[in-house]
Design a protein around this motif. Sequence first.
Motif, PDB file in Angstrom:
ATOM      1  N   ILE A 148       0.920  -1.149  -0.138  1.00 54.35           N
ATOM      2  CA  ILE A 148      -0.136  -0.025  -0.129  1.00 54.35           C
ATOM      3  C   ILE A 148       0.772   1.065  -0.083  1.00 54.35           C
ATOM      4  CG2 ILE A 148      -1.954  -1.243   1.157  1.00 54.35           C
ATOM      5  CD1 ILE A 148      -1.083   0.401   3.922  1.00 54.35           C
ATOM      6  N   PRO A 149       0.325   2.337  -0.459  1.00 54.80           N
ATOM      7  CA  PRO A 149       0.942   3.590  -0.531  1.00 54.80           C
ATOM      8  C   PRO A 149       1.368   4.022   0.897  1.00 54.80           C
ATOM      9  CG  PRO A 149      -0.844   3.901  -1.748  1.00 54.80           C
ATOM     10  CD  PRO A 149      -0.878   2.565  -1.296  1.00 54.80           C
ATOM     11  N   LEU A 150       2.632   4.831   1.009  1.00 51.60           N
ATOM     12  CA  LEU A 150       3.201   5.209   2.498  1.00 51.60           C
ATOM     13  C   LEU A 150       1.998   5.971   2.850  1.00 51.60           C
ATOM     14  CD1 LEU A 150       5.422   5.121   4.538  1.00 51.60           C
ATOM     15  CD2 LEU A 150       6.558   6.949   3.123  1.00 51.60           C
ATOM     16  N   TRP A 151       1.542   7.053   2.321  1.00 52.62           N
ATOM     17  CA  TRP A 151       0.442   7.841   3.051  1.00 52.62           C
ATOM     18  C   TRP A 151      -0.672   7.095   3.621  1.00 52.62           C
ATOM     19  CZ3 TRP A 151      -4.601   7.893   1.493  1.00 52.62           C
ATOM     20  CH2 TRP A 151      -4.929   7.433   0.249  1.00 52.62           C
ATOM     21  N   LEU A 152      -1.042   6.200   2.885  1.00 50.23           N
ATOM     22  CA  LEU A 152      -2.130   5.108   3.499  1.00 50.23           C
ATOM     23  C   LEU A 152      -1.776   4.277   4.709  1.00 50.23           C
ATOM     24  CD1 LEU A 152      -4.934   4.223   3.377  1.00 50.23           C
ATOM     25  CD2 LEU A 152      -4.323   2.519   1.738  1.00 50.23           C
ATOM     26  N   TYR A 153      -0.492   3.826   4.427  1.00 48.29           N
ATOM     27  CA  TYR A 153      -0.008   3.223   5.737  1.00 48.29           C
ATOM     28  C   TYR A 153       0.220   4.012   6.977  1.00 48.29           C
ATOM     29  CZ  TYR A 153       3.427   0.735   8.408  1.00 48.29           C
ATOM     30  OH  TYR A 153       4.171   0.139   9.669  1.00 48.29           O
ATOM     31  N   GLN A 198      -3.668   2.459  10.696  1.00 49.31           N
ATOM     32  CA  GLN A 198      -3.005   2.216  11.905  1.00 49.31           C
ATOM     33  C   GLN A 198      -3.774   1.629  13.127  1.00 49.31           C
ATOM     34  OE1 GLN A 198       0.365   1.833  12.246  1.00 49.31           O
ATOM     35  NE2 GLN A 198       0.528   2.312  10.210  1.00 49.31           N
ATOM     36  N   LYS A 199      -5.058   2.075  13.211  1.00 50.53           N
ATOM     37  CA  LYS A 199      -6.036   1.532  13.863  1.00 50.53           C
ATOM     38  C   LYS A 199      -7.001   0.555  13.292  1.00 50.53           C
ATOM     39  CE  LYS A 199      -6.452   6.289  16.016  1.00 50.53           C
ATOM     40  NZ  LYS A 199      -7.324   7.569  16.288  1.00 50.53           N
ATOM     41  N   SER A 200      -6.814   0.155  12.124  1.00 51.95           N
ATOM     42  CA  SER A 200      -7.620  -0.829  11.927  1.00 51.95           C
ATOM     43  C   SER A 200      -6.920  -2.244  12.158  1.00 51.95           C
ATOM     44  CB  SER A 200      -7.743  -0.858  10.157  1.00 51.95           C
ATOM     45  OG  SER A 200      -6.546  -1.348   9.697  1.00 51.95           O
TER      46      SER A 200
END
Length: 176
Positions: free
Chosen positions: A146-151, A157-159
Amino acid sequence: SSDLIPYRTFKSLWPADGWSPELLSAVLNGPLVNAYVAVHETGPEITNEVLDMAPMPRITPELRAEVETLVNRYISIVSTLAMPMKELQPEAERLLLEIDAAILHGYGLPPRLERKLLDYFNGFGDKRTVGFPVSDYFPEDYGSTIPLWLYLSDKYQKSTPQDIIDNLPAITHADL
């Protein structure tokens, strides 16, 4: 020292219209331009030709504002002399990641290519001249692309698997 004289490798860059110094510095220090320079230069000098051909992201007003805010927050944190760098490092490092993520978002790279680019820098965090060692972009055992911005996003992060299960819509016999 006053006896230092710039050599021919000294370069000055000015931001063009629509670019701020913060945005220009974030792009030039970002992973894509650094990887581009690393594979196109053979010596210690960065030539004007390579700089001219370095890929630039698509800059929107939103991206510019986001990057400027992040860069100014980073500068504010690392300029704080009241706290030891050890206490400031986690927040400063997180801001560096967010700056790189925002810039990468502007390139719109496919996620697999972005991940390959970021993995190129694994193990070099102590070479980044920011005053502290920087971790790799992703944990060693993290296999997603996944893209860094999404990570880095709070939502990602809370998922958790349990969060996904808890939020699945109920399917009843009538729905089938």
